[in-house]
Design an enzyme around this catalytic site. Sequence first.
Site, PDB file in Angstrom:
ATOM      1  N   TYR A  94      -6.638  25.608 -38.048  1.00  0.00           N
ATOM      2  CA  TYR A  94      -6.688  26.222 -39.374  1.00  0.00           C
ATOM      3  C   TYR A  94      -5.354  26.865 -39.726  1.00  0.00           C
ATOM      4  CZ  TYR A  94      -7.224  30.832 -37.105  1.00  0.00           C
ATOM      5  OH  TYR A  94      -7.028  31.971 -36.351  1.00  0.00           O
ATOM      6  N   CYS A  95      -5.140  27.056 -41.042  1.00  0.00           N
ATOM      7  CA  CYS A  95      -3.964  27.763 -41.541  1.00  0.00           C
ATOM      8  C   CYS A  95      -4.343  28.420 -42.869  1.00  0.00           C
ATOM      9  CB  CYS A  95      -2.764  26.822 -41.696  1.00  0.00           C
ATOM     10  SG  CYS A  95      -3.049  25.466 -42.856  1.00  0.00           S
ATOM     11  N   THR A  96      -3.380  28.894 -43.640  1.00  0.00           N
ATOM     12  CA  THR A  96      -3.677  29.668 -44.842  1.00  0.00           C
ATOM     13  C   THR A  96      -4.405  28.852 -45.909  1.00  0.00           C
ATOM     14  OG1 THR A  96      -1.708  31.021 -44.447  1.00  0.00           O
ATOM     15  CG2 THR A  96      -2.694  31.136 -46.634  1.00  0.00           C
TER      16      THR A  96
END
Length: 473
Positions: free
Chosen positions: A331-333
């Site tokens: 996951y990331c922003t």
Amino acid sequence: MASDDGLFFLDDFETSTGDESKQEKLQLSTSLRKVYTCCRRRAFSSYVASKRKGSGDGDSISQPIWHCCDQTFGEPSSVHKHVARTHEAEVQQLTESTFHGVLRQQEDKACGGQLPGGHHTEEPVDTSSWLPDTSHLTEEELQTGPGKVLLYYHYFRLDDPHTVCAWQKALCEKLHLTGKVRVATEGVNGTVGGTTLATDLYVKTMRSHTLFNTMEEEDFKSSDGGAECFSGLKVGVYEEIVPMGVDPDVISYQLAGTHLNPEEFHQEVESLLSEGESSQDTVLLDCRNFYESKIGQFSQCLAPNIRKFSYFPDYVDQNLDLFRDKKVLMYCTGGIRCERASAYLLSKEVCKEVYQLKGGIHKYLERFPDGFYRGKLFVFDERYTVPSDADAISECRYCSVPWDQYQLCTTRFCRQLVLSCPACRGAVQTACCVPCQAKGPQQGEESSATGPAQLKEECECTDQRLRIPQDAP
């Protein structure tokens, strides 16, 4: 503020001259150092690719092998180590050749020749027909009222990024939007702020364009804010729309992992957490930088202690055993870094499966505001964070009380982010490290004879950081 597309100063590097026994430091601007790093990665990848053969049974896709120095390598990691240890001179020669080619291309551009991306143009393309009709609106209506900050990206083949760049700049200026937009042959990545009226019109205009009409409204993540969240407007053409430092033609977004919507990702994390420490076959991987994960992250995640996304490939290379035979949940922003990060991880051929959170933390929090993400969400504008819950998972660097609101180091021209609580800030404890605290707020100003000082994002404290951490499996 430290950001994925901000002003970074890479570690000094050396390159051979005509005298092979002599090494000299290249004093390059930040942008050219980034180009050099990209050229080196491209040269390394090209050299490794030149050693790739088909498998022993004739299958050139499912079972690749590499032949080099009378040796046969069956895994990417093994041939990568061999090339790094044995063929540094060849890789360096390729790097310099590629780098000098890029410099010549920039010189041609300055003289009106070929532009990056292979596009020749004698005069700008007229993009006025791509702009929305705002004759029924006043300037005051476009600039005043409630506001938003948009975050979006769109991967697709773009043959003429310079024309799209000119259009984006004109569109944002017409709607009085501020922010950053990166355009490349692999697509567009942007975060812009303005009034709700202006940002809604921006989304409508984008989606009505033939290049972007496959985008959905949900592809534009929004949060409370406005034009004041950015210091200005920056629109440009780059090699990558998210700077990982790897040639997009070598590691393409088209090779990304499997997308999971927020509901599916939530179920996977719930299953992982229910197993507790007994879970041995799944890794929940945070693809962001350390200052992002420090103030907010999913429970039980692996958060690499790296300063910027361009370090991520090296982190993977040096920590392959962490992912070997594992299912990876990434996951990331907003989802964009996972597109390239998952493709890079998959290229190592060590994972069982690689999944990524579609829409990133932004979309997860919309669906699960009280879910498994704890702390705040870091954003790349002057807000620094947007709230997700009341928990502060980080501490004031001076007194260790719970605190998660970043502010800039107060030493002049230092751009490090500091967690300093109100009490400590009141006691003038506002610097990122002891040396900066000792310098005082006026230290570092250059004389007018040499021009304005460049804003730096590293100092003594960053010089002491381990660039690529080694994490135990």
